[in-house]
Structures are given as C-alpha cells and as structure tokens.
Design a protein around this motif. Structure first.
Motif, PDB file in Angstrom:
ATOM      1  N   GLU A 137       0.810  -1.217   0.000  1.00  0.00           N
ATOM      2  CA  GLU A 137       0.000   0.000   0.000  1.00  0.00           C
ATOM      3  C   GLU A 137       0.843   1.267   0.000  1.00  0.00           C
ATOM      4  O   GLU A 137       0.320   2.382  -0.176  1.00  0.00           O
ATOM      5  N   HIS A 138       2.153   1.114   0.158  1.00  0.00           N
ATOM      6  CA  HIS A 138       3.047   2.284   0.190  1.00  0.00           C
ATOM      7  C   HIS A 138       3.835   2.429  -1.102  1.00  0.00           C
ATOM      8  O   HIS A 138       4.782   3.227  -1.156  1.00  0.00           O
ATOM      9  N   ARG A 139       3.458   1.728  -2.150  1.00  0.00           N
ATOM     10  CA  ARG A 139       4.276   1.672  -3.358  1.00  0.00           C
ATOM     11  C   ARG A 139       4.499   3.046  -3.992  1.00  0.00           C
ATOM     12  O   ARG A 139       5.550   3.287  -4.595  1.00  0.00           O
ATOM     13  N   ASP A 140       3.551   3.964  -3.857  1.00  0.00           N
ATOM     14  CA  ASP A 140       3.688   5.279  -4.490  1.00  0.00           C
ATOM     15  C   ASP A 140       4.183   6.354  -3.531  1.00  0.00           C
ATOM     16  O   ASP A 140       4.231   7.531  -3.890  1.00  0.00           O
ATOM     17  N   HIS A 141       4.559   5.958  -2.328  1.00  0.00           N
ATOM     18  CA  HIS A 141       5.027   6.927  -1.337  1.00  0.00           C
ATOM     19  C   HIS A 141       6.500   7.276  -1.553  1.00  0.00           C
ATOM     20  O   HIS A 141       7.267   6.498  -2.137  1.00  0.00           O
ATOM     21  N   VAL A 142       6.882   8.431  -1.051  1.00  0.00           N
ATOM     22  CA  VAL A 142       8.289   8.829  -1.054  1.00  0.00           C
ATOM     23  C   VAL A 142       8.996   8.053   0.058  1.00  0.00           C
ATOM     24  O   VAL A 142       8.578   8.121   1.221  1.00  0.00           O
ATOM     25  N   PRO A 143      10.050   7.301  -0.248  1.00  0.00           N
ATOM     26  CA  PRO A 143      10.677   6.452   0.778  1.00  0.00           C
ATOM     27  C   PRO A 143      11.067   7.201   2.049  1.00  0.00           C
ATOM     28  O   PRO A 143      10.864   6.699   3.156  1.00  0.00           O
ATOM     29  N   HIS A 144      11.608   8.392   1.910  1.00  0.00           N
ATOM     30  CA  HIS A 144      12.115   9.091   3.085  1.00  0.00           C
ATOM     31  C   HIS A 144      11.015   9.757   3.908  1.00  0.00           C
ATOM     32  O   HIS A 144      11.304  10.359   4.946  1.00  0.00           O
ATOM     33  N   HIS A 145       9.757   9.593   3.482  1.00  0.00           N
ATOM     34  CA  HIS A 145       8.630  10.023   4.300  1.00  0.00           C
ATOM     35  C   HIS A 145       8.099   8.886   5.166  1.00  0.00           C
ATOM     36  O   HIS A 145       7.198   9.093   5.973  1.00  0.00           O
ATOM     37  N   LEU A 146       8.642   7.695   5.001  1.00  0.00           N
ATOM     38  CA  LEU A 146       8.215   6.534   5.776  1.00  0.00           C
ATOM     39  C   LEU A 146       8.933   6.492   7.115  1.00  0.00           C
ATOM     40  O   LEU A 146       9.961   7.143   7.320  1.00  0.00           O
ATOM     41  N   SER A 147       8.405   5.698   8.034  1.00  0.00           N
ATOM     42  CA  SER A 147       9.090   5.482   9.303  1.00  0.00           C
ATOM     43  C   SER A 147      10.366   4.677   9.062  1.00  0.00           C
ATOM     44  O   SER A 147      10.543   4.048   8.016  1.00  0.00           O
ATOM     45  N   PHE A 148      11.246   4.667  10.066  1.00  0.00           N
ATOM     46  CA  PHE A 148      12.496   3.931   9.922  1.00  0.00           C
ATOM     47  C   PHE A 148      12.222   2.450   9.692  1.00  0.00           C
ATOM     48  O   PHE A 148      12.845   1.810   8.833  1.00  0.00           O
ATOM     49  N   GLY A 149      11.292   1.889  10.445  1.00  0.00           N
ATOM     50  CA  GLY A 149      10.960   0.479  10.284  1.00  0.00           C
ATOM     51  C   GLY A 149      10.403   0.174   8.905  1.00  0.00           C
ATOM     52  O   GLY A 149      10.725  -0.864   8.302  1.00  0.00           O
ATOM     53  N   GLN A 150       9.578   1.062   8.378  1.00  0.00           N
ATOM     54  CA  GLN A 150       9.048   0.867   7.028  1.00  0.00           C
ATOM     55  C   GLN A 150      10.150   0.968   5.987  1.00  0.00           C
ATOM     56  O   GLN A 150      10.173   0.203   5.015  1.00  0.00           O
ATOM     57  N   ARG A 151      11.076   1.903   6.177  1.00  0.00           N
ATOM     58  CA  ARG A 151      12.185   2.023   5.230  1.00  0.00           C
ATOM     59  C   ARG A 151      13.048   0.760   5.238  1.00  0.00           C
ATOM     60  O   ARG A 151      13.518   0.323   4.188  1.00  0.00           O
ATOM     61  N   ARG A 152      13.238   0.174   6.415  1.00  0.00           N
ATOM     62  CA  ARG A 152      14.015  -1.061   6.444  1.00  0.00           C
ATOM     63  C   ARG A 152      13.296  -2.167   5.690  1.00  0.00           C
ATOM     64  O   ARG A 152      13.933  -2.956   4.973  1.00  0.00           O
TER      65      ARG A 152
END
Length: 258
Positions: A137-152
């Motif tokens: 569900e986050h495929r179109d999001h900007v990576p650096h706007h995600l939480s640290f855990g989501q970025r990992r």
C-alpha cells in the motif's frame, strides 16, 4: 528446484588483509546449506563485515575461495560476478544507503531493471517483493517520508526483487521499536531463502536463527546451536558477547518450540 547437495554458501580458507597490513580474516571456513538461517556473531572488529563483503565480490584479493550454490566468486569475470550479486542480496544496516528513488516502487524496481528485467516481469517482481514485506500500500510513497521500520522493510524488498538465493542482513533489528522489530522478524521467518544475519542482538539471533557462528579476530571460534552457544557463559565472556540482563536463552528457545 534447489539442489540440496550443493551448499548455498561455501567459504574455504578465506584470508584477507587491509592495505595497512591489518589481517581481517585468518582462514575462515563456513558452509551453509540451502534454506538455513544462520546468525553471524562477534565483537566489533571481529571481521564480520569483511567476511560479508567477500560474499558478492565487493572485497577480494586474499587467499581462499567463496562459492555461492557452486558458482565461484570471481570478480575478474564480470558475467559471473553479476550472477553472484543476483544470488547474494545484502541488506545494509542503514536503509537510506539503499533508498534513493522518488517512490517506493521505483526503488524496488531499480535492481531488476538495471539487470535488464522489463515489462510485466518487472511489475510482477515489484508486486511480489512489496507483498512479501507488507508494503504494497506504500508503493507510491516517497521512501524518506516513511518510518524507519518501514524504510528497512522497503530496503529488504529492493533485495528480494532480485530473487536472491541468500539474504544477508546487517544488524536488521537496530534502531527498531518493539513492534517494528517483531514485524520484521515475522517477515524474515516467512521468506523462502537462505539467511545469514549479522547481529549484536543476541535474542533476535535466537528468535530467527537455529544456528549461530561466532567470529573473532578473523577466525570462526564457535559454530553450533544458537541456544547452546548463548548459554555457554565462558564462551560468551571470552568473545565479548553479552546477553541482556536476566535473559535465559534455554528458556526462550523452549518457549518457541511448538
């Protein structure tokens, strides 16, 4: 079909010294079977990162050999090393080292696209990798706007999109809150790949890896059942490895048995 007779990883008599003459690896032998989950433990400066960087040819030039599913790691052979780097996916400790595209989906697509994958196959790989880490569900999001855990988790997806045979994780639980730590563990347990996990988080090693290897001063000093190694107080103390206060690895391992 996986050939279970051929090791997923075979490291033989591996030596390496840095240009200043400091020996980092001193004859490492390590064999990992397909589908195994193995923790690589050891104090800072033990040679863990140096070993990992040999697995896909980033570092080379010392004595000894490395084979991935029977294919030698030969940096001089560009075609062979490209295949090795497809087979061995490394997830670094800082996800921001692996995320640099405008969207999550573009980051996940970057590796296979760079390897020549196009069209529906590329779309399928992105969908498959994002689903595997629970980030569709986050495929179109900007990576650096995600939480640290989501970025990992997205960093893991960027490697999974290459469909590796071995997933190497560098301190995967570091800087994660308890919920993110648990979620990542559930993801890693579900992946049908061989896992080598470098970690100082000894309870996480016990949770995810039935087998552990202790590396110190460039040598493997212990290799066996994780709970048994962590319960050996003299071994742990001798190699500067410490469990959290009050943590009982035998009881923790028993509580996880079905």
């Amino acid at each position: 079909m996986i050939d279970v007779a051929t090791p997923a990883l075979k490291v033989s008599r591996l030596h390496y010294a840095y240009p200043d003459g400091r020996a980092a690896l001193r004859g490492v032998d390590l064999t990992i079977a397909p589908g195994e989950r193995v923790a690589l433990l050891g104090p800072n400066g033990a040679g863990k990162t140096t070993l990992v960087l040999h697995l896909n040819g980033i570092l080379h030039g010392g004595g000894g050999t490395v084979e991935v599913s029977g294919l030698p790691v030969t940096p001089a052979d560009r075609a062979a090393i490209a295949e090795i780097r497809r087979r061995v996916g490394i997830v670094f400790q800082d996800p921001d080292d692996q995320l640099f595209m405008p969207t999550v989906a573009e980051d996940v697509a970057f590796g296979p696209a760079n390897a020549g994958v196009r069209g529906q196959e590329l779309d399928d790989r992105v969908d498959e990798a994002l689903a595997a880490v629970g980030m569709s569900e986050h495929r179109d999001h900007v990576p650096h706007h995600l939480s640290f855990g989501q970025r990992r988790r997205v960093a893991v997806a960027t490697v999974l999109a290459m469909r590796p045979e071995i997933l190497v994780l560098d301190e995967p639980s570091s800087n994660l809150d308890p919920a993110s730590r648990r979620e990542l563990a559930e993801i890693l347990e579900s992946l049908p790949v061989t896992v080598l996990m470098v970690t100082h988080d000894l309870p996480y090693a016990l949770e995810l890896c039935p087998r552990s290897v202790i590396l110190d001063t460039g040598r493997i000093v212990a290799d066996g059942d994780t709970a048994a190694l962590l319960s050996d107080r003299e071994l742990m103390r001798g190699h500067r490895l410490e469990l959290p206060f009050g943590f009982d690895p035998v009881a923790a391992a028993a509580s996880r048995r079905p």
